[in-house]
Design a protein around this motif. Structure first.
Motif: not given
Ligand code: MG
Length: 161
Positions: A36-37, A65-68, A70-72
């Motif tokens: 996710h990151s 993880p899975g939260k907008p 923390t995306r990339n």
């Protein structure tokens, strides 16, 4: 003086023009991290080791993880958060020892660059950062499907360089 242990594992996904990150260094590969990151497994394990040394919970609590948000996410920010918590307690990283397990590519050509990059992020010198590369000995289901990383961090009183 405090010591912490961290661990992480990620799946590999096949990718024609792929690469994966270790301490921010791009490693060309036929695989990329399934994450996710940004999937920088080494920075995740080292961050967990630092947080553990401080008696704090793992990075998943602070960077779910899975939260907008923390995306990339650039994992250097996760490490900075862990280091910030150490600094608040007047502690610095005096040593880190890391084992990375993956089947390929052969990592020896990248070791010095990764060691330098991690030492710089930790505010220490290369001689205080040990990196060992091992394989899964071709054991299924891990070989060519996953990468794992273990890290220890030694924190001592004092300011970062
Ligand atoms: Mg991770």
């Amino acid at each position: 003086m405090r010591i912490g242990l961290g661990y992480d594992i990620h799946r590999f996904k096949k990718s024609k023009k792929g690469f994966f990150l270790l301490s921010g260094v791009r490693i060309p590969s036929g695989f990329r991290m399934d994450a996710h990151s940004d999937g920088d497994i080494m920075l995740h394990a080292v961050s967990d080791a630092i947080l553990s040394a401080l008696g704090l919970p793992d990075i998943g609590v602070y960077f779910p993880p899975g939260k907008p948000q923390t995306r990339n996410i650039n994992s250097a920010l996760i490490l900075k958060y862990a280091l910030h918590n150490a600094k608040k307690r007047k502690l610095k990283v005096s040593g880190a020892s890391i084992v990375v397990v993956l089947e390929k590519p052969k990592m020896a050509p990248y070791r010095a660059e990764i060691q330098y990059a991690l030492a710089k992020l930790l505010g220490t010198t290369m001689d205080k950062v040990g990196i060992t590369f091992k394989t899964f000995e071709n054991l299924k289901p891990f070989a060519n499907c996953a990468i794992s990383c273990m890290a220890t961090a030694l924190l001592t009183e004092g300011k970062r360089k």
